[in-house]
Scaffold this active site. Structure first.
Site, PDB file in Angstrom:
ATOM      1  N   HIS A  42       7.341 -27.111  -0.942  1.00  0.00           N
ATOM      2  CA  HIS A  42       6.714 -28.246  -1.633  1.00  0.00           C
ATOM      3  C   HIS A  42       5.553 -27.793  -2.506  1.00  0.00           C
ATOM      4  O   HIS A  42       4.769 -28.614  -2.978  1.00  0.00           O
ATOM      5  CB  HIS A  42       6.275 -29.282  -0.597  1.00  0.00           C
ATOM      6  N   LYS A  52     -14.259   0.604  -3.890  1.00  0.00           N
ATOM      7  CA  LYS A  52     -15.359   1.072  -3.028  1.00  0.00           C
ATOM      8  C   LYS A  52     -16.396   1.810  -3.863  1.00  0.00           C
ATOM      9  O   LYS A  52     -17.600   1.631  -3.695  1.00  0.00           O
ATOM     10  CB  LYS A  52     -14.819   2.017  -1.948  1.00  0.00           C
ATOM     11  N   GLU A  67       0.828  -1.199   0.000  1.00  0.00           N
ATOM     12  CA  GLU A  67       0.000   0.000   0.000  1.00  0.00           C
ATOM     13  C   GLU A  67       0.869   1.259   0.000  1.00  0.00           C
ATOM     14  O   GLU A  67       0.440   2.328  -0.440  1.00  0.00           O
ATOM     15  CB  GLU A  67      -0.905  -0.016   1.242  1.00  0.00           C
TER      16      GLU A  67
END
Ligand code: PA5
Length: 447
Positions: free
Chosen positions: A310, A424, A289
């Site tokens: 793995h 948003k 961010e």
């Protein structure tokens, strides 16, 4: 006391020593700009001097609140928050807790989280659990308007009031938010909750050492004074004026920027201890961010080794050569487990008999670092002697300081997050929120 160490020896074959040291002027200027508040985002620099400034009175107040909640004999503390209002507490609590804490009732309540997603199943299952437990709530939102925690708190507030009655619910709710702005501040004041303020000049992802992180960490039974002391010591160790050769934050910022310039676009945070999984999540938010903007920035990723050797190990060893690794290496585990001798040796493991499990883990760590460097992956190492409050405090401040410096070197404002608004806006448009009529029309035309 030993301090956290940063070692970039295994990156020198990829980013030369001279080139890295060539950053010393800009990293030192950037460090100074953070302290003198002369750089971008300079109204969000409250975290820079925070550890050294937190008073004993503030810490005692947080400890008293924690004690008051603990006196209610709660089984669970629910922390409602998202992003910077949740990841710091989750990272520290997980790093310090028993791996199986949820299955071993201890002396302190379990801390669980809500409002960090909008999953209906998650909320249903949490509420079902809470109906069978004693609990309290800490609701955290700097803006006081974030949708995810607001939805979760609306539900949990109704539940806790139904369960305990309004007066007792008020005693079980703590709100952490802005001093005066936002819906949560209004609600908390009108309900009469105990509240804490998130300082104006501390952004969410830099706020773990404020009540945002400290209340939950204290309720979980951990020593917030040691955490703050570790951070305060790292504040001194990374201060402007500490020469580049001794300043881990400036070095880390320099190495990452040089690797990025050379095309290493992805940084993988590696741990060899599952307790650090969420520490990497906190770090990913901090760096992602802060730096991912203006079409720039290293993509922060993470793996848990040896588990992920793995699964992701193949890609890291032989995939696109754009990756570098930053390993958090912990000197000694807290517990001792020795590998026993087996007279039959049917599994062929007697060569390990008498060794501690951690010795095997350390050789996996060393062997992997060498293999990955051989495969073209620069390897940085950050080591702490143990995983405790003090060293977590050092790590937190180290990463915060290095992030600010690194963002300035990259040329971005490490303290804003304009890109977070895009989803948003669309979500509100799709949900037909009042005030979004134009956006609703526009987005529906695209469906
Ligand atoms: O770092 C940040 O500022 C963000 O990630 C916020 O922490 C996150 O969006 C939550 O915001 P708020 O605390 O305002 O609810």
């Amino acid at each position: 006391m030993n301090n956290m160490k940063f070692d970039y020896t295994r990156a020198l074959g990829f980013a030369g020593k001279e080139a890295i040291e060539g950053y010393s002027a800009i990293t030192s200027q950037s460090n100074e700009a953070l302290h003198l508040k002369t750089g971008k985002g300079n109204d969000f620099l409250g975290w820079v001097k925070l550890p050294g400034m937190i008073s004993g009175i503030e810490l005692a107040d947080i400890e008293n609140t924690a004690r008051r909640l603990l006196d209610k004999k709660i089984d669970l503390l629910v922390v409602v928050g998202i992003g910077g209002s949740y990841l710091g507490a989750k990272a520290v609590i997980d790093a310090l807790s028993d791996n199986f804490a949820a299955l071993k009732p201890g002396t302190h309540p379990l801390v669980v989280f809500a409002g960090q997603n909008i999953s209906e199943d998650y909320l249903f299952e949490l509420r079902e659990l809470l109906s069978q437990k004693e609990y309290a709530l800490v609701v955290i939102s700097k803006s006081g308007t974030t949708t995810e925690p607001a939805i979760a708190f609306r539900l949990l507030k109704q539940d806790i009031e139904t369960r305990y009655g309004k007066a007792e619910a008020r005693e079980r709710i703590v709100a952490v938010t802005d001093a005066s702005r936002g819906a949560l501040r209004k609600l908390a004041d009108s309900e009469g909750y105990k509240t804490y303020v998130i300082p104006d000049d501390v952004g969410g992802r830099y706020s773990v050492l404020t009540p945002v992180g400290l209340i939950a960490i204290a309720v979980a039974g951990f020593d917030i004074r040691q955490l703050v002391e570790g951070a305060a010591d790292m504040e001194k160790l990374t201060a402007p004026g500490v020469p580049f050769s001794e300043n881990p934050a400036e070095q880390y910022a320099a190495v990452r920027n040089e690797l990025y310039r050379k095309g290493y676009m992805v940084e993988i945070m590696v741990n060899y201890n599952p307790k650090l999984h969420y520490f990497a999540e906190w770090w990913k938010q901090l760096y992602g961010e802060s730096e991912g903007k203006e079409g720039k920035g290293i993509f922060p990723a993470s793996v848990d080794f040896t588990s992920d050797l793995h699964s992701m190990g193949q890609y890291i060893q032989e995939g696109e050569r754009k990756l570098f690794e930053t390993v958090i290496s912990v000197g000694s585990p807290d517990q001792t487990v020795e590998i026993p001798v087996d007279p039959d040796n049917l599994d062929g493991l007697n060569f390990l008999a008498g060794k501690r499990v951690d010795e095997v883990n350390k050789m996996a760590e060393l062997g992997t670092a060498i293999a990955h460097v051989d495969g073209g992956v620069p390897n940085l190492q950050i080591s702490v002697p143990r995983l405790n409050e003090y060293y977590l405090g050092q790590l937190i401040y180290f990463f915060e300081k290095a992030c600010g410096i690194s963002g300035y070197v990259l040329g971005v404002n490490p303290f804003d997050q304009p890109g977070v608004e895009a989803y948003k806006k669309n979500m509100f448009a799709l949900l037909e929120k009042p005030g979004f009529e134009e956006e609703t029309k526009a987005i529906k035309a695209r469906l």
